[in-house]
Design a protein around this motif. Structure first.
Motif, PDB file in Angstrom:
ATOM      1  N   VAL A  22       2.392   4.414  -1.743  1.00 31.71           N
ATOM      2  CA  VAL A  22       1.979   3.779  -0.488  1.00 31.71           C
ATOM      3  C   VAL A  22       1.982   2.260  -0.648  1.00 31.71           C
ATOM      4  O   VAL A  22       2.514   1.526   0.208  1.00 31.71           O
ATOM      5  N   ILE A  23       1.415   1.783  -1.724  1.00 28.56           N
ATOM      6  CA  ILE A  23       1.332   0.333  -1.935  1.00 28.56           C
ATOM      7  C   ILE A  23       2.722  -0.269  -2.074  1.00 28.56           C
ATOM      8  O   ILE A  23       3.027  -1.319  -1.473  1.00 28.56           O
ATOM      9  N   VAL A  24       3.594   0.369  -2.839  1.00 26.61           N
ATOM     10  CA  VAL A  24       4.959  -0.134  -3.017  1.00 26.61           C
ATOM     11  C   VAL A  24       5.717  -0.129  -1.685  1.00 26.61           C
ATOM     12  O   VAL A  24       6.418  -1.094  -1.344  1.00 26.61           O
ATOM     13  N   THR A  25       5.557   0.942  -0.916  1.00 31.31           N
ATOM     14  CA  THR A  25       6.256   1.058   0.365  1.00 31.31           C
ATOM     15  C   THR A  25       5.789  -0.010   1.349  1.00 31.31           C
ATOM     16  O   THR A  25       6.605  -0.659   2.018  1.00 31.31           O
ATOM     17  N   GLU A  26       4.480  -0.207   1.440  1.00 32.32           N
ATOM     18  CA  GLU A  26       3.969  -1.198   2.379  1.00 32.32           C
ATOM     19  C   GLU A  26       4.268  -2.619   1.920  1.00 32.32           C
ATOM     20  O   GLU A  26       4.513  -3.514   2.737  1.00 32.32           O
ATOM     21  N   ALA A  27       4.274  -2.843   0.604  1.00 35.63           N
ATOM     22  CA  ALA A  27       4.638  -4.168   0.090  1.00 35.63           C
ATOM     23  C   ALA A  27       6.084  -4.498   0.433  1.00 35.63           C
ATOM     24  O   ALA A  27       6.412  -5.632   0.805  1.00 35.63           O
ATOM     25  N   ALA A  28       6.967  -3.496   0.345  1.00 35.15           N
ATOM     26  CA  ALA A  28       8.369  -3.696   0.716  1.00 35.15           C
ATOM     27  C   ALA A  28       8.493  -4.012   2.206  1.00 35.15           C
ATOM     28  O   ALA A  28       9.313  -4.851   2.613  1.00 35.15           O
ATOM     29  N   ALA A  29       7.674  -3.352   3.011  1.00 32.21           N
ATOM     30  CA  ALA A  29       7.690  -3.621   4.454  1.00 32.21           C
ATOM     31  C   ALA A  29       7.285  -5.052   4.749  1.00 32.21           C
ATOM     32  O   ALA A  29       7.879  -5.719   5.613  1.00 32.21           O
ATOM     33  N   MET A  76      -2.345   0.101  21.972  1.00 37.51           N
ATOM     34  CA  MET A  76      -2.951   1.421  22.123  1.00 37.51           C
ATOM     35  C   MET A  76      -2.996   2.136  20.778  1.00 37.51           C
ATOM     36  O   MET A  76      -2.119   1.950  19.936  1.00 37.51           O
ATOM     37  N   GLY A  77      -4.029   2.948  20.568  1.00 42.94           N
ATOM     38  CA  GLY A  77      -4.123   3.719  19.333  1.00 42.94           C
ATOM     39  C   GLY A  77      -4.276   2.820  18.117  1.00 42.94           C
ATOM     40  O   GLY A  77      -5.068   1.867  18.128  1.00 42.94           O
ATOM     41  N   LYS A  78      -3.503   3.129  17.066  1.00 42.23           N
ATOM     42  CA  LYS A  78      -3.592   2.310  15.844  1.00 42.23           C
ATOM     43  C   LYS A  78      -3.179   0.876  16.117  1.00 42.23           C
ATOM     44  O   LYS A  78      -3.753  -0.061  15.563  1.00 42.23           O
ATOM     45  N   SER A  79      -2.184   0.695  16.994  1.00 39.08           N
ATOM     46  CA  SER A  79      -1.780  -0.666  17.361  1.00 39.08           C
ATOM     47  C   SER A  79      -2.914  -1.400  18.072  1.00 39.08           C
ATOM     48  O   SER A  79      -3.020  -2.625  17.991  1.00 39.08           O
ATOM     49  N   GLY A  80      -3.760  -0.637  18.768  1.00 39.01           N
ATOM     50  CA  GLY A  80      -4.922  -1.243  19.415  1.00 39.01           C
ATOM     51  C   GLY A  80      -5.916  -1.786  18.410  1.00 39.01           C
ATOM     52  O   GLY A  80      -6.476  -2.870  18.604  1.00 39.01           O
ATOM     53  N   HIS A  81      -6.121  -1.035  17.317  1.00 36.51           N
ATOM     54  CA  HIS A  81      -7.017  -1.528  16.273  1.00 36.51           C
ATOM     55  C   HIS A  81      -6.462  -2.807  15.650  1.00 36.51           C
ATOM     56  O   HIS A  81      -7.198  -3.762  15.384  1.00 36.51           O
ATOM     57  N   VAL A  82      -5.152  -2.824  15.434  1.00 38.16           N
ATOM     58  CA  VAL A  82      -4.513  -4.026  14.893  1.00 38.16           C
ATOM     59  C   VAL A  82      -4.647  -5.173  15.886  1.00 38.16           C
ATOM     60  O   VAL A  82      -4.930  -6.314  15.509  1.00 38.16           O
ATOM     61  N   ALA A  83      -4.460  -4.884  17.167  1.00 37.72           N
ATOM     62  CA  ALA A  83      -4.549  -5.910  18.201  1.00 37.72           C
ATOM     63  C   ALA A  83      -5.938  -6.550  18.237  1.00 37.72           C
ATOM     64  O   ALA A  83      -6.074  -7.768  18.422  1.00 37.72           O
ATOM     65  N   ARG A  84      -6.960  -5.715  18.075  1.00 35.79           N
ATOM     66  CA  ARG A  84      -8.329  -6.262  18.055  1.00 35.79           C
ATOM     67  C   ARG A  84      -8.496  -7.260  16.916  1.00 35.79           C
ATOM     68  O   ARG A  84      -9.098  -8.328  17.075  1.00 35.79           O
ATOM     69  N   LYS A  85      -7.979  -6.901  15.747  1.00 38.34           N
ATOM     70  CA  LYS A  85      -8.118  -7.790  14.599  1.00 38.34           C
ATOM     71  C   LYS A  85      -7.332  -9.074  14.814  1.00 38.34           C
ATOM     72  O   LYS A  85      -7.803 -10.173  14.489  1.00 38.34           O
ATOM     73  N   ILE A  86      -6.125  -8.976  15.347  1.00 38.78           N
ATOM     74  CA  ILE A  86      -5.322 -10.174  15.594  1.00 38.78           C
ATOM     75  C   ILE A  86      -6.029 -11.089  16.587  1.00 38.78           C
ATOM     76  O   ILE A  86      -6.071 -12.313  16.398  1.00 38.78           O
ATOM     77  N   ALA A  87      -6.585 -10.512  17.646  1.00 36.13           N
ATOM     78  CA  ALA A  87      -7.312 -11.323  18.632  1.00 36.13           C
ATOM     79  C   ALA A  87      -8.478 -12.050  17.983  1.00 36.13           C
ATOM     80  O   ALA A  87      -8.726 -13.231  18.252  1.00 36.13           O
ATOM     81  N   ALA A  88      -9.207 -11.347  17.112  1.00 45.00           N
ATOM     82  CA  ALA A  88     -10.347 -11.963  16.437  1.00 45.00           C
ATOM     83  C   ALA A  88      -9.895 -13.079  15.501  1.00 45.00           C
ATOM     84  O   ALA A  88     -10.536 -14.136  15.416  1.00 45.00           O
ATOM     85  N   THR A  89      -8.789 -12.872  14.804  1.00 38.00           N
ATOM     86  CA  THR A  89      -8.283 -13.897  13.888  1.00 38.00           C
ATOM     87  C   THR A  89      -7.809 -15.119  14.654  1.00 38.00           C
ATOM     88  O   THR A  89      -8.086 -16.266  14.267  1.00 38.00           O
ATOM     89  N   SER A 128       2.963   1.690   7.272  1.00 37.19           N
ATOM     90  CA  SER A 128       3.702   0.438   7.051  1.00 37.19           C
ATOM     91  C   SER A 128       3.853  -0.356   8.346  1.00 37.19           C
ATOM     92  O   SER A 128       3.779  -1.585   8.350  1.00 37.19           O
ATOM     93  N   SER A 129       4.037   0.348   9.455  1.00 31.36           N
ATOM     94  CA  SER A 129       4.263  -0.335  10.731  1.00 31.36           C
ATOM     95  C   SER A 129       3.029  -1.095  11.199  1.00 31.36           C
ATOM     96  O   SER A 129       3.130  -2.218  11.710  1.00 31.36           O
ATOM     97  N   THR A 130       1.841  -0.502  11.030  1.00 30.72           N
ATOM     98  CA  THR A 130       0.625  -1.213  11.431  1.00 30.72           C
ATOM     99  C   THR A 130       0.331  -2.372  10.477  1.00 30.72           C
ATOM    100  O   THR A 130      -0.146  -3.420  10.903  1.00 30.72           O
ATOM    101  N   THR A 131       0.635  -2.177   9.190  1.00 31.38           N
ATOM    102  CA  THR A 131       0.473  -3.282   8.237  1.00 31.38           C
ATOM    103  C   THR A 131       1.383  -4.439   8.612  1.00 31.38           C
ATOM    104  O   THR A 131       0.976  -5.601   8.590  1.00 31.38           O
ATOM    105  N   ALA A 132       2.626  -4.134   8.973  1.00 29.16           N
ATOM    106  CA  ALA A 132       3.580  -5.178   9.348  1.00 29.16           C
ATOM    107  C   ALA A 132       3.114  -5.928  10.593  1.00 29.16           C
ATOM    108  O   ALA A 132       3.199  -7.161  10.666  1.00 29.16           O
ATOM    109  N   ALA A 133       2.621  -5.198  11.591  1.00 28.14           N
ATOM    110  CA  ALA A 133       2.128  -5.850  12.809  1.00 28.14           C
ATOM    111  C   ALA A 133       0.946  -6.753  12.504  1.00 28.14           C
ATOM    112  O   ALA A 133       0.832  -7.865  13.038  1.00 28.14           O
ATOM    113  N   LEU A 134       0.074  -6.270  11.628  1.00 25.86           N
ATOM    114  CA  LEU A 134      -1.095  -7.066  11.245  1.00 25.86           C
ATOM    115  C   LEU A 134      -0.669  -8.352  10.528  1.00 25.86           C
ATOM    116  O   LEU A 134      -1.198  -9.432  10.805  1.00 25.86           O
TER     117      LEU A 134
END
Length: 337
Positions: free
Chosen positions: A26-33, A64-77, A169-175
């Motif tokens: 998982v770590i290697v895959t997300e790091a590559a992303a 929406m969904g997992k992207s919504g959780h990411v969106a909340r964090k981005i807005a806060a940042t 990986s997709s939510t990590t990339a968006a974040l």
């Protein structure tokens, strides 16, 4: 193991090697992303930053969904780094929360597929207000990407989920793209650590960057001070009354000459040549003590105390007059240390 604590017969057998291998994959895959995103920071990303920098309103982040959780964090940042921003749930937006979005705002929509129904449903109403759309998607040909003025490509080679289903990986990339936006905007605005502290006044960083000596020091009659001709007993009474473990020794004009501390008293008691009954505090004080100005940060007092292994400081003005005092307990109460 008794019957009560025994696992059920079909309980999966834990294989440590398998667990470690899975987690590392998982770590290697997300790091590559994440590494793949570097090449996507291009003119399109710059345009998105320019749109936000010239925006007179707020950045409204939605997903929406997992992207919504990411969106909340981005807005806060974004909000904490100088870009006014907040999160709007796309489902709630179509039931009244669209009123939170104003014509001067920008919508930042996050959807890896770019086909999230709830997000697409609110776009006509957003477009009617003339609100520009920046999208972060994994598909530049998607409906969301095509309707956006700018689409930031956050496509990833693969999800870390072995089935390719759970957003990983997709939510990590968006974040990470959101963080890249926030930091790029921060630097473009000249946003400083002091600015950051002002939006985090209750945090430890805010206290370290905003709290000054003047905010925590004792002043007026609470400052221990005696004249140079004072007796040791008079100095001890002053120290006891003011509870700082020391007293300033000043001249007739209130200018600092030295400091008399518990340590000075102990050294005098160990010196057979000192007559404590007749000695003045001026004879036993430590001349030229460490001091600090009231305009300095409280954290600087903590650093000074640590460096010189002392527990209290006198505060002086440019003329050498004693205007305050503080000790390590004052800094602890203020949660500076």
């Amino acid at each position: 193991m008794n019957a009560r604590t025994a696992p059920p017969a079909d309980h999966p057998v834990v294989n440590a090697d398998t667990i470690v291998r899975s987690a590392r994959t998982v770590i290697v895959t997300e790091a590559a992303a994440i590494r793949a995103l570097e090449s996507k920071i291009d003119a399109t990303f710059v345009r998105a930053c320019q749109m936000i920098l010239t925006c007179k309103g707020r950045v409204v982040v939605s997903g929406m969904g997992k992207s919504g959780h990411v969106a909340r964090k981005i807005a806060a940042t974004l909000a904490s780094t100088g870009t006014p921003s907040f999160f709007v749930h796309p489902g709630e937006a179509s039931h009244g929360d669209l009123g939170m979005i104003q014509p001067d705002d920008i919508l930042l929509g996050i959807s890896y597929s770019g086909e999230t129904d709830e997000l697409l449903f609110i776009l006509p109403a957003v477009k009617r207000q003339g609100i520009p759309l920046i999208a972060i998607t994994g598909n530049p040909k998607s409906s969301l990407a095509r309707q956006a003025e700018v689409n930031i490509d956050a496509n990833v080679p693969s999800e870390a989920c072995p089935h390719g289903l759970a957003p990983t990986s997709s939510t990590t990339a968006a974040l990470v793209m959101g963080d890249a936006l926030a930091v790029a905007l921060l630097e473009a605005r000249g946003f400083t650590s002091d600015d950051f502290a002002r939006s985090h006044p209750a945090g430890s960083l805010g206290r370290r960057l905003l709290l000054h000596i003047a905010d925590v020091m004792h002043t007026g009659d609470d400052v221990p001070r005696v004249g140079v001709e004072a007796s040791v007993s008079e100095a001890l009474v002053e120290m006891t009354r003011k509870h700082l473990g020391m007293t300033a020794v000043v001249d007739n004009e209130g200018r600092l000459l030295g400091v008399f501390t518990d340590g000075d008293l102990r050294r005098a008691l160990d010196d057979d040549d000192v007559d404590l009954r007749n000695a003045t505090v001026g004879q036993l004080m430590t001349p030229g003590p460490k001091t600090i100005g009231s305009d300095k940060l409280a954290v600087e007092a903590a650093q000074l105390m640590e460096k010189h292994q002392i527990n209290a400081l006198l505060v002086t003005d440019p003329s050498g007059q004693v205007v305050g005092a503080l000790n390590i307990h004052d800094l602890l109460r203020a949660r500076v240390v």
